[in-house]
Design an enzyme around this catalytic site. Structure first.
Site, short mmCIF file in Angstrom:
data_model
loop_
_atom_site.label_atom_id
_atom_site.label_comp_id
_atom_site.label_asym_id
_atom_site.label_seq_id
_atom_site.Cartn_x
_atom_site.Cartn_y
_atom_site.Cartn_z
N LYS A 1 -3.17 4.32 4.71
CA LYS A 1 -4.62 4.49 4.84
C LYS A 1 -5.30 3.24 5.40
O LYS A 1 -6.44 3.31 5.88
CB LYS A 1 -5.23 4.88 3.50
CG LYS A 1 -4.88 6.32 3.05
CD LYS A 1 -5.55 6.65 1.73
CE LYS A 1 -5.40 8.12 1.34
NZ LYS A 1 -4.08 8.45 0.82
N SER B 1 -7.93 6.58 -3.25
CA SER B 1 -6.96 7.04 -2.27
C SER B 1 -7.09 8.55 -2.05
O SER B 1 -6.10 9.26 -1.88
CB SER B 1 -5.54 6.70 -2.70
OG SER B 1 -4.68 6.58 -1.59
N SER C 1 0.32 5.68 0.50
CA SER C 1 -1.09 5.56 0.89
C SER C 1 -1.49 4.20 1.44
O SER C 1 -2.64 4.01 1.82
CB SER C 1 -1.98 5.91 -0.30
OG SER C 1 -1.95 7.30 -0.52
#
Length: 400
Positions: free
Chosen positions: A99, A154, A96
């Site tokens: 992101k 997340s 993640s």
């Protein structure tokens, strides 16, 4: 795909805890022999030394000796100078931390006060097992609330809603690829906006650091990643509290809050293990550290990040840069040209970029050292496989 690190045992009482420096073995002693580093991507963006395998540092002393990460990098946020690195361009699954690129691409497109009613279709394409903040179809959210869901928890549900607001997942992926090219993050291949494990989705410590540096110039990005807790809509006028999963920011799991911490983004998937890019400011200097794929379990990714931040703040004046974080092309950056000067090492990465061999923080300089390293590497690989087998038994359902 939970963005939480695997569960850890409760921390010991304060009196029984070792200091971070003791645990990570800060010392100026000679570097230890270890297994050879995995192969790198054939690129030297940011400087020729960053295309080499092994530790790259010029001057200074006291690098943490017990670093298990497959790749890491320490850089000055303002100047872009890379102070030290290990396999900076190795392509690995990002989890993640990808992101950050999603935010770099989409964050400025919508006013934070804009509201959006979520539909079933916007949540239909979230990969099974994803980390979720708790977005519900039929509820109305502000853009700010959705971004808090992205940065703190997340939440892939929040990512997919924002992607659909942006014209769809495919369009968002295409824009993220274009943004990566503009940032000159040429190790990165985007297959989804959320960082979930998809075949071929890779990045590098160098690229993740570029994403963080670019994002921190944006006040909204900086504010979201520094937020520790927030209230999130639960429906019927109710809310529930969400907490940031960055343990250096919140001090969770017995770590304590890191002095001067800003953020930025952590990640965990079954394939990637733990990844983290952190930023902190002390005495007017802001440093960025990215750590990818340390040994599984516990607080390792945060401890190794903290150790490298400690080293960077202590040694920044004594070291000379070994490379640089390049500027985006759209901001006047000079286009960097990839070259094939990276040194491939046995234990090469597979097609998806994950290392086949064990991670080591020290490269060897002689044939004799190489022979010792191969023996150490075999023992390390056996231990690593056993650790992964034990960890996977309790981690397989947690993906981030």
């Amino acid at each position: 795909m939970r963005d939480l690190s695997p569960p850890s045992p409760p921390p010991p009482p304060p009196a029984a805890r070792m200091s971070r420096r003791a645990v990570l073995g800060f010392a100026a002693a000679p570097l230890a022999l270890a297994a050879p580093a995995p192969a790198l991507a054939a690129t030297t963006i940011g400087g020729e030394r960053l295309g080499r395998s092994g530790v790259q540092v010029h001057g200074g002393a006291g690098l943490p000796r017990k670093l298990s990460a497959h790749s890491w990098l320490v850089a000055d946020h303002d100047s872009g100078e890379v102070l030290a690195a290990y396999n900076a361009h190795q392509r690995l699954a990002p989890a993640s931390t990808l992101k950050m690129l999603f935010a770099d691409t989409v964050l400025d497109k919508f006013e934070r006060t804009r509201t959006h009613r979520v539909s079933d279709a916007e949540l239909a394409d979230i990969p099974e097992g994803s980390s979720l903040v708790g977005v519900k179809p039929g509820l109305t959210y502000s853009v700010e609330q959705l971004w808090l869901g992205v940065f703190l928890r997340s939440g892939n549900d929040a990512v997919h809603v924002l992607s659909h607001m942006n014209g769809g997942v495919a369009k968002t992926v295409a824009e993220m690829r274009a943004k990566a090219r503009d940032l000159q993050a040429l190790d990165t291949r985007v297959e989804s906006p959320d960082g979930y494990d998809h075949p071929g989705q890779v990045s590098s410590a160098y690229d993740l650091t570029l994403f963080a540096r670019h994002g921190l110039k944006n006040p909204d990005f900086r504010g979201y990643c520094a937020t520790r807790t927030a209230d999130f809509p639960a429906g019927a006028g109710r809310t529930f509290q969400i907490q940031n999963t960055d343990r250096l920011l919140t001090g969770a799991w017995g770590l304590g809050t890191y002095q001067g911490i800003i953020g930025v983004k952590n990640g965990y998937t079954t394939h990637a293990g733990n990844t983290f890019t952190g930023a902190a400011t002390r005495a007017g200097r802001t440093l960025l550290v990215t750590v990818m794929h340390p040994e599984p379990g516990g607080n390792g990714v945060y401890e190794e990040t903290a150790a490298l931040l400690d080293w960077g703040f202590a040694q920044a004046a004594a070291v000379r840069s070994v490379g640089a974080l390049v500027d985006p092309l759209s901001e006047g950056g000079v286009k960097a040209v990839p070259s094939s000067t990276g040194v491939p090492v046995k234990g090469a990465a597979g097609a998806n970029g994950s290392a086949a061999g064990g991670g080591s923080s020290w490269a060897l300089a002689s044939a004799a050292g190489g022979a010792v390293a191969l023996l150490a590497g075999g023992a390390y690989a056996v231990r690593a496989r056993l650790r992964r087998k034990e960890a996977t038994a309790g981690e397989g359902r947690h993906r981030g």
